[in-house]
Design a protein around this motif. Sequence first.
Motif, mmCIF file in Angstrom:
data_model
loop_
_atom_site.group_PDB
_atom_site.id
_atom_site.type_symbol
_atom_site.label_atom_id
_atom_site.label_comp_id
_atom_site.label_asym_id
_atom_site.label_seq_id
_atom_site.Cartn_x
_atom_site.Cartn_y
_atom_site.Cartn_z
ATOM 1 N N ASP A 180 -45.393 5.598 0.615
ATOM 2 C CA ASP A 180 -44.025 6.089 0.490
ATOM 3 C C ASP A 180 -43.276 5.389 -0.651
ATOM 4 N N VAL A 181 -43.456 4.070 -0.751
ATOM 5 C CA VAL A 181 -42.781 3.306 -1.809
ATOM 6 C C VAL A 181 -43.281 3.745 -3.186
ATOM 7 N N LEU A 182 -44.600 3.893 -3.314
ATOM 8 C CA LEU A 182 -45.142 4.290 -4.622
ATOM 9 C C LEU A 182 -44.669 5.691 -4.999
ATOM 10 N N ARG A 183 -44.671 6.603 -4.027
ATOM 11 C CA ARG A 183 -44.204 7.962 -4.321
ATOM 12 C C ARG A 183 -42.753 7.912 -4.828
ATOM 13 N N GLY A 184 -41.926 7.111 -4.145
ATOM 14 C CA GLY A 184 -40.523 6.999 -4.535
ATOM 15 C C GLY A 184 -40.339 6.401 -5.921
ATOM 16 N N LEU A 185 -41.157 5.421 -6.258
ATOM 17 C CA LEU A 185 -40.971 4.729 -7.549
ATOM 18 C C LEU A 185 -41.653 5.460 -8.695
ATOM 19 N N GLN A 186 -42.537 6.409 -8.364
ATOM 20 C CA GLN A 186 -43.164 7.199 -9.422
ATOM 21 C C GLN A 186 -42.356 8.465 -9.705
ATOM 22 N N GLY A 187 -41.320 8.718 -8.889
ATOM 23 C CA GLY A 187 -40.499 9.911 -9.085
ATOM 24 C C GLY A 187 -39.471 9.715 -10.191
ATOM 25 N N GLU A 188 -38.749 10.752 -10.435
ATOM 26 C CA GLU A 188 -37.728 10.752 -11.488
ATOM 27 C C GLU A 188 -36.483 11.423 -10.924
ATOM 28 N N PRO A 189 -35.397 10.725 -10.607
ATOM 29 C CA PRO A 189 -35.234 9.273 -10.752
ATOM 30 C C PRO A 189 -36.024 8.506 -9.691
ATOM 31 N N LYS A 190 -36.203 7.222 -9.926
ATOM 32 C CA LYS A 190 -36.884 6.366 -8.942
ATOM 33 C C LYS A 190 -36.005 6.202 -7.698
ATOM 34 N N ARG A 191 -36.655 6.236 -6.529
ATOM 35 C CA ARG A 191 -35.896 6.118 -5.277
ATOM 36 C C ARG A 191 -36.637 5.249 -4.270
ATOM 37 N N LEU A 192 -35.872 4.611 -3.396
ATOM 38 C CA LEU A 192 -36.436 3.910 -2.242
ATOM 39 C C LEU A 192 -35.621 4.327 -1.025
ATOM 40 N N SER A 193 -36.266 4.474 0.129
ATOM 41 C CA SER A 193 -35.531 4.867 1.325
ATOM 42 C C SER A 193 -34.666 3.706 1.823
ATOM 43 N N PRO A 194 -33.388 4.006 2.199
ATOM 44 C CA PRO A 194 -32.527 2.934 2.718
ATOM 45 C C PRO A 194 -33.055 2.307 4.012
ATOM 46 N N THR A 195 -34.002 2.966 4.660
ATOM 47 C CA THR A 195 -34.543 2.365 5.892
ATOM 48 C C THR A 195 -35.275 1.055 5.577
#
Length: 343
Positions: free
Chosen positions: A29-44
Amino acid sequence: MQTTQRLPGTPAHHHGADWRVAAPSLVADVLRGLQGEPKRLSPTYFYDERGSQLFDEICELPEYYITRTETRILERHAQEIADRIGANALLVELGSGASTKTRLLLDRLPDLAAYVPVDISRTHLMAAAQRIASAYPGLEVLPACADFTQAFPLPRSRRTPSRVVVFFPGSTIGNFDPPAAIELMKVMRRIARLGSSPLTSAGGLVIGFDLVKDPAILERAYDDSAGVTAEFNLNVLRRLNRDLGADFDLEAFRHEAIWVPEANRIEMRLVSSAAQTVTIAGEAVSFAADERIITEHCHKYSPGLFATQAAAAGWTARQTWADERNYFHVQYLEQDLKQEQKG
Ligand code: AVJ
């Protein structure tokens, strides 16, 4: 696809229940979020041990009005809210944490069928449920360990409830972007419907949401002068370093909290101060100078916007309580029975 699984050793009746949805792994989940555009991380991901402590500190900050304001509303109007919930209801709290605010209601609800605190963190849930059970000896407490964004079966109370009322305080709804917020409010409607039969009343929802206000007030609430929110935001990188063997340099990112008027939300971000490459679980992730990771969206509502969102999920407001500055609303909603017939 969604599979619920009852863990061994936890009878569904009388002792609560343990429901886990097969979760995607943290690393994927973290890698998917950081490879996206824009980069994202879940607040959880904020809420490890230290993150939960920092959040408790945030709630005490002079700039962070949310917790204080909602608590005041609940204190002042506890009796009216309890009257709305009514006799013999099953009260289901989503993301119950320490169940602190709930006590304000439980004090006025001597005739509750049962209290069902729902939380993903098993240890915190069980400890809080134990404390509530000893403070309210006549009350049946049925903790359910579950991810409340997914449907989960309600534990069954000894008494047959007159209705199910969901309690969702804290403006947690603001963490969900509008489509996800509508989905979640539909999940709540399904939970509240479980108790409804032709003989019982429509299910209810007691929810707290934060209102749009002067952007300066909003930005200060998420960027306090003591730097606690900045520390809370950066702590997610410390957590990824520890749990995923990542090598984020916390000095190379800075906290930012910006009001985005088109989206009615505060965006919390971590901004990379220079071009850099970070390794997370063996994968390289590159940042341009000033590139951001979005770590949280905190949506703010006008009363009309919230009503529209609620209606899309099959809920109608029956009563609203506000503070004297009109910063925050606590609302009682009921299932829209016409939608209920459609299913
Ligand atoms: C727990 C989601 C309600 O959005 O105000 C506080 C989290 N983040 N300061 C909020 C939070 C930064 C909080 N909620």
